[in-house]
Each structure stands twice: as C-alpha cells, then as structure tokens.
Design a protein around this motif. Structure first.
Motif, PDB file in Angstrom:
ATOM      1  N   LEU A 133       3.642 -18.192  -5.513  1.00 11.24           N
ATOM      2  CA  LEU A 133       3.156 -17.715  -4.210  1.00 11.24           C
ATOM      3  C   LEU A 133       2.219 -16.524  -4.378  1.00 11.24           C
ATOM      4  O   LEU A 133       1.221 -16.394  -3.659  1.00 11.24           O
ATOM      5  N   LYS A 134       2.553 -15.649  -5.333  1.00  3.54           N
ATOM      6  CA  LYS A 134       1.674 -14.493  -5.578  1.00  3.54           C
ATOM      7  C   LYS A 134       0.316 -14.946  -6.099  1.00  3.54           C
ATOM      8  O   LYS A 134      -0.709 -14.341  -5.774  1.00  3.54           O
ATOM      9  N   GLU A 135       0.298 -16.027  -6.885  1.00  6.86           N
ATOM     10  CA  GLU A 135      -0.982 -16.585  -7.346  1.00  6.86           C
ATOM     11  C   GLU A 135      -1.786 -17.140  -6.172  1.00  6.86           C
ATOM     12  O   GLU A 135      -3.009 -16.971  -6.108  1.00  6.86           O
ATOM     13  N   VAL A 136      -1.094 -17.793  -5.244  1.00  6.04           N
ATOM     14  CA  VAL A 136      -1.778 -18.333  -4.054  1.00  6.04           C
ATOM     15  C   VAL A 136      -2.366 -17.172  -3.242  1.00  6.04           C
ATOM     16  O   VAL A 136      -3.518 -17.235  -2.783  1.00  6.04           O
ATOM     17  N   ALA A 137      -1.598 -16.102  -3.102  1.00  8.67           N
ATOM     18  CA  ALA A 137      -2.091 -14.920  -2.375  1.00  8.67           C
ATOM     19  C   ALA A 137      -3.344 -14.367  -3.043  1.00  8.67           C
ATOM     20  O   ALA A 137      -4.325 -14.018  -2.366  1.00  8.67           O
ATOM     21  N   ALA A 138      -3.349 -14.327  -4.378  1.00 13.12           N
ATOM     22  CA  ALA A 138      -4.523 -13.831  -5.119  1.00 13.12           C
ATOM     23  C   ALA A 138      -5.716 -14.775  -4.921  1.00 13.12           C
ATOM     24  O   ALA A 138      -6.852 -14.321  -4.764  1.00 13.12           O
ATOM     25  N   ASP A 139      -5.446 -16.085  -4.900  1.00 16.22           N
ATOM     26  CA  ASP A 139      -6.525 -17.067  -4.677  1.00 16.22           C
ATOM     27  C   ASP A 139      -7.152 -16.860  -3.296  1.00 16.22           C
ATOM     28  O   ASP A 139      -8.373 -16.993  -3.130  1.00 16.22           O
ATOM     29  N   ILE A 140      -6.327 -16.550  -2.306  1.00 13.84           N
ATOM     30  CA  ILE A 140      -6.838 -16.330  -0.945  1.00 13.84           C
ATOM     31  C   ILE A 140      -7.733 -15.091  -0.912  1.00 13.84           C
ATOM     32  O   ILE A 140      -8.835 -15.118  -0.371  1.00 13.84           O
ATOM     33  N   LYS A 141      -7.256 -14.009  -1.526  1.00 16.35           N
ATOM     34  CA  LYS A 141      -8.053 -12.764  -1.561  1.00 16.35           C
ATOM     35  C   LYS A 141      -9.395 -13.026  -2.230  1.00 16.35           C
ATOM     36  O   LYS A 141     -10.437 -12.542  -1.785  1.00 16.35           O
ATOM     37  N   LYS A 142      -9.352 -13.794  -3.336  1.00 17.90           N
ATOM     38  CA  LYS A 142     -10.582 -14.075  -4.090  1.00 17.90           C
ATOM     39  C   LYS A 142     -11.569 -14.855  -3.215  1.00 17.90           C
ATOM     40  O   LYS A 142     -12.763 -14.612  -3.245  1.00 17.90           O
ATOM     41  N   GLU A 143     -11.042 -15.776  -2.410  1.00 16.59           N
ATOM     42  CA  GLU A 143     -11.938 -16.630  -1.630  1.00 16.59           C
ATOM     43  C   GLU A 143     -12.439 -15.969  -0.347  1.00 16.59           C
ATOM     44  O   GLU A 143     -13.607 -16.119   0.001  1.00 16.59           O
ATOM     45  N   VAL A 144     -11.579 -15.271   0.380  1.00 16.18           N
ATOM     46  CA  VAL A 144     -11.989 -14.758   1.699  1.00 16.18           C
ATOM     47  C   VAL A 144     -11.989 -13.238   1.799  1.00 16.18           C
ATOM     48  O   VAL A 144     -12.388 -12.704   2.832  1.00 16.18           O
ATOM     49  N   GLY A 145     -11.537 -12.546   0.777  1.00 17.60           N
ATOM     50  CA  GLY A 145     -11.538 -11.088   0.820  1.00 17.60           C
ATOM     51  C   GLY A 145     -10.269 -10.524   1.435  1.00 17.60           C
ATOM     52  O   GLY A 145      -9.257 -11.216   1.555  1.00 17.60           O
ATOM     53  N   GLU A 146     -10.355  -9.256   1.861  1.00 19.89           N
ATOM     54  CA  GLU A 146      -9.152  -8.503   2.243  1.00 19.89           C
ATOM     55  C   GLU A 146      -8.779  -8.629   3.723  1.00 19.89           C
ATOM     56  O   GLU A 146      -7.759  -8.096   4.153  1.00 19.89           O
ATOM     57  N   GLY A 147      -9.606  -9.337   4.521  1.00 19.34           N
ATOM     58  CA  GLY A 147      -9.354  -9.422   5.963  1.00 19.34           C
ATOM     59  C   GLY A 147      -8.039 -10.102   6.311  1.00 19.34           C
ATOM     60  O   GLY A 147      -7.384  -9.751   7.291  1.00 19.34           O
ATOM     61  N   VAL A 148      -7.673 -11.079   5.514  1.00 18.48           N
ATOM     62  CA  VAL A 148      -6.423 -11.801   5.765  1.00 18.48           C
ATOM     63  C   VAL A 148      -5.294 -11.093   5.019  1.00 18.48           C
ATOM     64  O   VAL A 148      -5.376 -10.867   3.820  1.00 18.48           O
ATOM     65  N   LYS A 149      -4.240 -10.756   5.767  1.00 16.00           N
ATOM     66  CA  LYS A 149      -3.081 -10.136   5.121  1.00 16.00           C
ATOM     67  C   LYS A 149      -2.125 -11.247   4.684  1.00 16.00           C
ATOM     68  O   LYS A 149      -1.816 -12.135   5.476  1.00 16.00           O
ATOM     69  N   VAL A 150      -1.671 -11.183   3.446  1.00 10.73           N
ATOM     70  CA  VAL A 150      -0.819 -12.242   2.915  1.00 10.73           C
ATOM     71  C   VAL A 150       0.492 -11.640   2.413  1.00 10.73           C
ATOM     72  O   VAL A 150       0.484 -10.669   1.653  1.00 10.73           O
ATOM     73  N   LEU A 151       1.593 -12.233   2.840  1.00 10.51           N
ATOM     74  CA  LEU A 151       2.910 -11.789   2.388  1.00 10.51           C
ATOM     75  C   LEU A 151       3.616 -12.944   1.663  1.00 10.51           C
ATOM     76  O   LEU A 151       4.098 -13.876   2.301  1.00 10.51           O
ATOM     77  N   PRO A 152       3.653 -12.903   0.339  1.00 13.87           N
ATOM     78  CA  PRO A 152       4.443 -13.900  -0.387  1.00 13.87           C
ATOM     79  C   PRO A 152       5.928 -13.567  -0.223  1.00 13.87           C
ATOM     80  O   PRO A 152       6.333 -12.418  -0.407  1.00 13.87           O
ATOM     81  N   PHE A 153       6.742 -14.556   0.147  1.00 15.56           N
ATOM     82  CA  PHE A 153       8.148 -14.282   0.470  1.00 15.56           C
ATOM     83  C   PHE A 153       9.023 -15.394  -0.111  1.00 15.56           C
ATOM     84  O   PHE A 153       8.877 -16.560   0.245  1.00 15.56           O
ATOM     85  N   LYS A 154       9.949 -15.019  -0.981  1.00 15.43           N
ATOM     86  CA  LYS A 154      10.822 -16.018  -1.617  1.00 15.43           C
ATOM     87  C   LYS A 154      11.855 -16.539  -0.620  1.00 15.43           C
ATOM     88  O   LYS A 154      12.621 -15.758  -0.056  1.00 15.43           O
TER      89      LYS A 154
END
Ligand code: NDP
Ligand code: 8X3
Length: 265
Positions: free
Chosen positions: A46-67
């Motif tokens: 999930l943390k990798e997915v969060a990093a992929d999102i930041k890489k693609e769209v930048g910091e505007g989207v807040k992402v919370l990986p949650f187990k």
C-alpha cells in the motif's frame, strides 16, 4: 473532476489489481483536495501504491495507507475509530477486496478456502458497509455517500469449479439490491459493478501462487485491464448526486459469460 473534489474515499484491497488502479484513477481525475484511504493486508505494498500516486499526480492528493484485513470483524469494527480525526468524514466506500481460492468441485472444497472466500467477499463487505453507513447516516436527508461494491459476472452466471466464489458474489448482489431499497429515502447511492475477466493477481491467488497456471487462464484471450474497471468505478462516483449507476456488467470483447462463453484464439 469537480464533483469529487474534497471527498474522502476508502478503497478496500487497494494493494493490487482493480483496487490499486481505482486509487490511481481517483487521483488522476481529481488531483486536488482528495483524501484516499487505501486499505489491504499488505501495508508495504500500500505504501508503494501511495508513492506511485504521489509520483503521478503530485502532493495535492492526500493518501493514507492503512492495514486492514476485512475478513476480521474486530479490525473492521475498530477501523473508523482508528483513523486520524481528519480522515473520518468518509464520502465513498469502494468494497473491492475479494478473492477466489481453487477450482475444486463441491465435494473436494477445502474448508479453509470456503471460509476465507465468504469471510472476505461477503461478511467483510457487509461489515465494511455497516461501519461506513454509520457515518453516512449522520448527514442530512437520511444520509449521503456512495457505496460501490465490486461483484462479478460470477455472481450472475455460476460455473463449475467456482461454486463458492460464485455464491459469494451472488450474495454480494442480493445484499446490494436489498440495501439500495432500504436506503431509498436517503441520498446514499448503492452501486454494483460486475467485471468479467480482468488480468490481475486474481488467478495467481486462485492457484495458490502458481503463476504458470494463472497465465494459462489468460492465454489466447485479451482480458480487461484493472484500469478499465477503475475508470468505471470513478465514473459512477463522479455522476451528479441524483444519478445512480446502479448496476453495470463489463466484459472484454471476447467474453459473453462464464464457462464456455469465452472465445480463445
Ligand atoms: P487482486 O488479487 O489483484 O486484488 C485483490 C485485492 O484484495 C488485493 O489488494 C488484496 O490485498 C485484497 N484482499 C484480499 N483479501 C483481503 C482481506 N482479507 N482484507 C483486505 N484486503 C484483502 O484481484 P482483483 O483486483 O482482480 O480483485 C478485486 C475484486 O475484483 C475482487 O472482489 C474480485 O472478486 C473482483 N473481480 C475480479 C475479476 C477478475 O477477473 N480479476 C472479475 C470480477 C470481479 P492484500 O492481499 O494485500 O490483502
Ligand atoms: C472473476 C471472474 O469468471 O473468472 O470474478 O470468476 S471469473
């Protein structure tokens, strides 16, 4: 677009396949002010997915990986309360976590496989829905928010070697339809999306990690990609408030059902 701006979205099973693509597609569609809560058992993925999102769209989207293991009712019950305060005002729940185990016929089905399919695909989805409905119901007009359930063609057309998985997806379908009726006086939208064949980790999981057996499922076919389904999930969430895309079935071009209804080159 604009209709999604500022929303808080929970996706179950966001570490792979359709759930991961849905997270990316929400971020692409509404790259400002979105809060994405990505849940699954594999927190590192999930943390990798969060990093992929930041890489693609930048910091505007807040992402919370949650187990979160949706098959564990205690984890689901404490989920909302364990979110940081500013993440609790959930607007959209995508009930996507799900799995199939094996291709055994009824007499040979392993008890553990039967139990994990129902605990995840059915009880997990219902428990998540209850948890999030508690938030939706606090809003005016009897409540507001979107519940988007990922069913399957398997829930409409059961096939040999898939009895439990198919029954689990039929249960999703019945639950979804009943819930939509129960919530008719509210602004809560209840949406079902039923994919046909999509190439994800689904078949690898079905064959207990045997990649060559999984690849054979897709040989000679052109399955859907998880992005194809993600686009539809995000489309339904982005409709005008009074529009409910209640029920959708999506096939790749070569498919018209299950079992024999799959054209192979
Ligand atoms: P994947 O195996 O690629 O993804 C499944 C996701 O579900 C993973 O992120 C996995 O994460 C998660 N998951 C599994 N068990 C649990 C659990 N107990 N708690 C939380 N998360 C869990 O498959 P798909 O993307 O294909 O599957 C997504 C949904 O789509 C499922 O409901 C599936 O039934 C449905 N579907 C798939 C089709 C296909 O052909 N692929 C067709 C029709 C429907 P983790 O392992 O990290 O927990
Ligand atoms: C997955 C589609 O037909 O392989 O839900 O079970 S099928």
């Amino acid at each position: 677009g604009k209709r999604l701006d500022g929303k808080t979205i929970v996706i179950t099973g966001a570490s792979s396949g359709i759930g991961r693509s849905t997270a990316l597609e929400f971020a692409r569609t509404s790259p400002k002010n979105l809060r994405l809560i990505l849940t699954a058992r594999r927190i590192d993925t999930l943390k990798e997915v969060a990093a992929d999102i930041k890489k693609e769209v930048g910091e505007g989207v807040k992402v919370l990986p949650f187990k979160l293991d949706v098959s564990q009712p205690d984890e689901v019950r404490s989920f909302v309360g364990n979110l940081p305060e500013e993440w609790r005002n959930i607007d959209v729940l995508v009930n996507n976590a799900g799995l199939v185990k094996g291709v055994a016929k009824a007499p040979e089905i392993e008890e553990a496989d039967l139990n994990v399919m129902f605990a995840t695909n059915v009880t997990g989805l219902i428990n998540m829905t209850q948890a999030v409905l508690a938030i939706f119901k606090k809003r005016p007009e009897g409540g507001a928010g979107d519940i988007i359930n990922i069913g399957s063609i398997a829930g409409r057309e059961p096939y040999q070697g898939g009895s439990i998985y198919c029954a689990s997806k039929a249960a999703v379908r019945s639950f979804t339809d009943a819930l939509r009726k129960e919530l008719i006086a509210t602004r809560i939208r209840v949406i079902e999306i039923d994919p046909g064949q999509v190439e994800t980790e689904f078949s690898v999981v079905r064959f207990y990690g045997d990649k060559s057996k999984a690849d054979a499922v897709y040989a000679g076919c052109e399955p859907l990609t998880p992005d194809d389904i993600a686009e539809i999930v995000v489309f339904t969430a982005g409709r005008r408030e009074n529009v409910v895309v209640a029920d959708t079935l999506i096939f790749p071009n070569h498919q018209a059902g299950t079992g024999g209804a799959m054209y192979k080159k």
